[in-house]
Motif scaffolding. Structure first.
Motif, PDB file in Angstrom:
ATOM      1  N   SER A 159       0.833  -1.214   0.000  1.00 42.52           N
ATOM      2  CA  SER A 159       0.000   0.000   0.000  1.00 42.52           C
ATOM      3  C   SER A 159       0.860   1.255   0.000  1.00 42.52           C
ATOM      4  CB  SER A 159      -0.927   0.001   1.220  1.00 42.52           C
ATOM      5  OG  SER A 159      -1.860  -1.050   1.144  1.00 42.52           O
ATOM      6  N   ALA A 160       1.955   1.223   0.785  1.00 39.62           N
ATOM      7  CA  ALA A 160       2.859   2.370   0.824  1.00 39.62           C
ATOM      8  C   ALA A 160       3.510   2.589  -0.538  1.00 39.62           C
ATOM      9  CB  ALA A 160       3.925   2.157   1.896  1.00 39.62           C
ATOM     10  N   LEU A 161       3.892   1.504  -1.200  1.00 37.73           N
ATOM     11  CA  LEU A 161       4.503   1.624  -2.527  1.00 37.73           C
ATOM     12  C   LEU A 161       3.504   2.185  -3.541  1.00 37.73           C
ATOM     13  CD1 LEU A 161       6.532  -1.724  -2.662  1.00 37.73           C
ATOM     14  CD2 LEU A 161       7.483   0.594  -2.612  1.00 37.73           C
ATOM     15  N   ARG A 162       2.258   1.775  -3.440  1.00 42.28           N
ATOM     16  CA  ARG A 162       1.238   2.304  -4.357  1.00 42.28           C
ATOM     17  C   ARG A 162       1.052   3.804  -4.168  1.00 42.28           C
ATOM     18  NH1 ARG A 162      -2.642  -2.906  -3.415  1.00 42.28           N
ATOM     19  NH2 ARG A 162      -2.144  -4.029  -5.350  1.00 42.28           N
ATOM     20  N   ARG A 163       1.085   4.238  -2.905  1.00 43.37           N
ATOM     21  CA  ARG A 163       0.932   5.668  -2.647  1.00 43.37           C
ATOM     22  C   ARG A 163       2.090   6.466  -3.254  1.00 43.37           C
ATOM     23  NH1 ARG A 163      -0.448   3.892   2.531  1.00 43.37           N
ATOM     24  NH2 ARG A 163       1.590   4.550   3.339  1.00 43.37           N
ATOM     25  N   LYS A 164       3.292   5.910  -3.167  1.00 38.49           N
ATOM     26  CA  LYS A 164       4.472   6.634  -3.624  1.00 38.49           C
ATOM     27  C   LYS A 164       4.730   6.511  -5.122  1.00 38.49           C
ATOM     28  CE  LYS A 164       6.966   6.521   0.783  1.00 38.49           C
ATOM     29  NZ  LYS A 164       8.249   6.192   1.467  1.00 38.49           N
ATOM     30  N   LEU A 165       4.375   5.357  -5.691  1.00 42.45           N
ATOM     31  CA  LEU A 165       4.729   5.082  -7.082  1.00 42.45           C
ATOM     32  C   LEU A 165       3.549   5.181  -8.044  1.00 42.45           C
ATOM     33  CD1 LEU A 165       7.009   1.967  -6.466  1.00 42.45           C
ATOM     34  CD2 LEU A 165       7.754   4.316  -6.848  1.00 42.45           C
ATOM     35  N   GLY A 166       2.344   5.128  -7.497  1.00 42.77           N
ATOM     36  CA  GLY A 166       1.157   5.131  -8.351  1.00 42.77           C
ATOM     37  C   GLY A 166       0.372   3.856  -8.155  1.00 42.77           C
ATOM     38  N   ALA A 167      -0.930   4.000  -7.989  1.00 39.43           N
ATOM     39  CA  ALA A 167      -1.776   2.860  -7.627  1.00 39.43           C
ATOM     40  C   ALA A 167      -1.834   1.782  -8.701  1.00 39.43           C
ATOM     41  CB  ALA A 167      -3.186   3.351  -7.299  1.00 39.43           C
ATOM     42  N   GLY A 168      -1.641   2.162  -9.959  1.00 34.64           N
ATOM     43  CA  GLY A 168      -1.841   1.203 -11.032  1.00 34.64           C
ATOM     44  C   GLY A 168      -0.670   0.293 -11.330  1.00 34.64           C
ATOM     45  N   LEU A 169       0.478   0.531 -10.716  1.00 43.18           N
ATOM     46  CA  LEU A 169       1.667  -0.249 -11.072  1.00 43.18           C
ATOM     47  C   LEU A 169       1.692  -1.636 -10.447  1.00 43.18           C
ATOM     48  CD1 LEU A 169       4.500   2.444 -10.947  1.00 43.18           C
ATOM     49  CD2 LEU A 169       3.596   1.282 -12.954  1.00 43.18           C
ATOM     50  N   ILE A 170       1.173  -1.761  -9.226  1.00 48.23           N
ATOM     51  CA  ILE A 170       1.207  -3.050  -8.532  1.00 48.23           C
ATOM     52  C   ILE A 170      -0.203  -3.623  -8.486  1.00 48.23           C
ATOM     53  CG2 ILE A 170       1.808  -4.263  -6.411  1.00 48.23           C
ATOM     54  CD1 ILE A 170       3.786  -2.044  -5.780  1.00 48.23           C
ATOM     55  N   GLU A 171      -0.369  -4.747  -9.141  1.00 43.75           N
ATOM     56  CA  GLU A 171      -1.674  -5.394  -9.246  1.00 43.75           C
ATOM     57  C   GLU A 171      -1.798  -6.491  -8.182  1.00 43.75           C
ATOM     58  OE1 GLU A 171      -4.077  -8.250 -12.455  1.00 43.75           O
ATOM     59  OE2 GLU A 171      -2.054  -7.493 -12.887  1.00 43.75           O
ATOM     60  N   THR A 172      -2.943  -6.556  -7.518  1.00 45.63           N
ATOM     61  CA  THR A 172      -3.238  -7.658  -6.604  1.00 45.63           C
ATOM     62  C   THR A 172      -3.909  -8.773  -7.386  1.00 45.63           C
ATOM     63  OG1 THR A 172      -3.521  -6.196  -4.690  1.00 45.63           O
ATOM     64  CG2 THR A 172      -4.507  -8.377  -4.547  1.00 45.63           C
ATOM     65  N   VAL A 173      -3.323  -9.967  -7.333  1.00 43.43           N
ATOM     66  CA  VAL A 173      -3.921 -11.143  -7.965  1.00 43.43           C
ATOM     67  C   VAL A 173      -4.553 -11.957  -6.845  1.00 43.43           C
ATOM     68  CG1 VAL A 173      -3.515 -13.173  -9.392  1.00 43.43           C
ATOM     69  CG2 VAL A 173      -2.155 -11.103  -9.761  1.00 43.43           C
ATOM     70  N   ARG A 174      -5.856 -11.906  -6.759  1.00 45.12           N
ATOM     71  CA  ARG A 174      -6.572 -12.458  -5.616  1.00 45.12           C
ATOM     72  C   ARG A 174      -6.200 -13.916  -5.352  1.00 45.12           C
ATOM     73  NH1 ARG A 174     -10.731 -10.409  -2.974  1.00 45.12           N
ATOM     74  NH2 ARG A 174     -11.072  -8.848  -4.616  1.00 45.12           N
ATOM     75  N   GLY A 175      -5.813 -14.182  -4.115  1.00 43.77           N
ATOM     76  CA  GLY A 175      -5.473 -15.538  -3.711  1.00 43.77           C
ATOM     77  C   GLY A 175      -4.101 -16.004  -4.157  1.00 43.77           C
ATOM     78  N   ALA A 176      -3.350 -15.147  -4.885  1.00 48.70           N
ATOM     79  CA  ALA A 176      -2.051 -15.577  -5.413  1.00 48.70           C
ATOM     80  C   ALA A 176      -0.910 -14.665  -4.985  1.00 48.70           C
ATOM     81  CB  ALA A 176      -2.104 -15.665  -6.934  1.00 48.70           C
ATOM     82  N   GLY A 177      -1.118 -13.343  -5.034  1.00 56.42           N
ATOM     83  CA  GLY A 177      -0.028 -12.444  -4.657  1.00 56.42           C
ATOM     84  C   GLY A 177      -0.110 -11.129  -5.396  1.00 56.42           C
ATOM     85  N   TYR A 178       1.059 -10.628  -5.827  1.00 56.93           N
ATOM     86  CA  TYR A 178       1.140  -9.316  -6.454  1.00 56.93           C
ATOM     87  C   TYR A 178       1.953  -9.397  -7.742  1.00 56.93           C
ATOM     88  CZ  TYR A 178      -0.225  -7.970  -1.729  1.00 56.93           C
ATOM     89  OH  TYR A 178      -0.888  -7.873  -0.523  1.00 56.93           O
ATOM     90  N   ARG A 179       1.617  -8.513  -8.682  1.00 53.82           N
ATOM     91  CA  ARG A 179       2.340  -8.447  -9.950  1.00 53.82           C
ATOM     92  C   ARG A 179       2.699  -6.992 -10.238  1.00 53.82           C
ATOM     93  NH1 ARG A 179      -1.436 -10.223 -13.357  1.00 53.82           N
ATOM     94  NH2 ARG A 179      -0.719 -12.373 -13.516  1.00 53.82           N
ATOM     95  N   LEU A 180       3.964  -6.748 -10.572  1.00 54.46           N
ATOM     96  CA  LEU A 180       4.385  -5.429 -11.003  1.00 54.46           C
ATOM     97  C   LEU A 180       4.216  -5.339 -12.500  1.00 54.46           C
ATOM     98  CD1 LEU A 180       5.620  -2.697 -10.109  1.00 54.46           C
ATOM     99  CD2 LEU A 180       7.869  -3.669 -10.641  1.00 54.46           C
ATOM    100  N   ARG A 181       3.404  -4.394 -12.941  1.00 51.75           N
ATOM    101  CA  ARG A 181       3.110  -4.258 -14.370  1.00 51.75           C
ATOM    102  C   ARG A 181       4.197  -3.475 -15.092  1.00 51.75           C
ATOM    103  NH1 ARG A 181      -3.212  -2.353 -13.947  1.00 51.75           N
ATOM    104  NH2 ARG A 181      -4.130  -4.420 -13.576  1.00 51.75           N
ATOM    105  N   GLY A 182       4.484  -3.866 -16.299  1.00 53.58           N
ATOM    106  CA  GLY A 182       5.449  -3.157 -17.106  1.00 53.58           C
ATOM    107  C   GLY A 182       4.834  -1.983 -17.834  1.00 53.58           C
TER     108      GLY A 182
END
Length: 218
Positions: free
Chosen positions: A195-218
């Motif tokens: 959440s802190a990274l989303r606030r600093k870098l932009g909400a759309g860059l880190i995607e939550t994949v429900r039940g699996a984890g997180y993905r950093l989008r290119g």
């Protein structure tokens, strides 16, 4: 990045661990050669700092056993000994670098970072993902050319996502590499840092994949 320190001088080991954690590394510490070998075999470490003179099993044997088993984790050997023969023996068993005590902490950190930069495919110190530039050597992050200040833990979480950009990275994998094995707190701490990274870098860059984890989008 997750490091293992195998050092029987407890004061030195704990001092190194404290300093390296302040640099943003997750650090586990053991004081016996056999325990060190077990941890290195069972854990997922990015680098091992290995003393030579250890109870149970010396560092040469630990290093040799890891290499014989096909474990290619970078190993930085520490010793109070000095001399070309000792250095050659350490390197011949498969160590990647060698540091003689007493040593400068600044030098140790530099050696650790150099070994991490050299390891395997994708080991370039600079990772670019979309608008982000993540400099793993300088521990510096830029978005669209402008530096974004991050805490040590925030950087370590982002580093895990950036080095596997496009892949889903589970919460367990992030915990394993950013926090040490003694951590028994709430695993939802990962969500706090994302959440802190989303606030600093932009909400759309880190995607939550429900039940699996997180993905950093290119």
């Amino acid at each position: 990045m997750r490091l293992l320190i195998v050092e029987d001088e407890r004061r030195l080991a704990l001092s190194l661990a404290k300093g390296l954690r302040a640099e943003g590394f997750a650090v586990d510490v053991v004081h016996d050669g056999r325990e060190g070998l077990y941890r290195a075999q069972e854990g997922s470490y990015d680098l091992v700092v290995l003393d030579i003179m250890l109870p149970g099993m010396n560092g040469y044997r630990v290093c040799g056993a890891l290499r014989a088993a096909g474990n290619e984790v970078p190993i930085l050997m520490l010793t109070a000994k000095d001399g070309e023969y000792d250095e050659a023996e350490g390197l011949d068993t498969g160590a990647d670098d060698y540091l003689t005590k007493p040593f400068s902490y600044v030098v140790l950190v530099a050696r650790v970072r150099a070994l991490l930069r050299r390891r395997g495919p994708g080991a370039s110190p600079v990772v670019r993902v979309g608008p982000l530039t993540v400099d793993r050597g300088a521990r510096r992050v830029e978005r669209d050319g402008r530096e974004v200040p991050l805490t040590a833990k925030e950087f370590s979480v982002l580093e895990q996502l950036a080095t596997r950009a496009g892949d889903v990275v589970s919460k367990a994998e992030i915990l394993e590499h950013v926090w040490d094995f003694a951590y028994d707190g709430d695993p939802n701490i990962v969500e706090v840092y994302v959440s802190a990274l989303r606030r600093k870098l932009g909400a759309g860059l880190i995607e939550t994949v429900r039940g699996a984890g997180y993905r950093l989008r290119g």
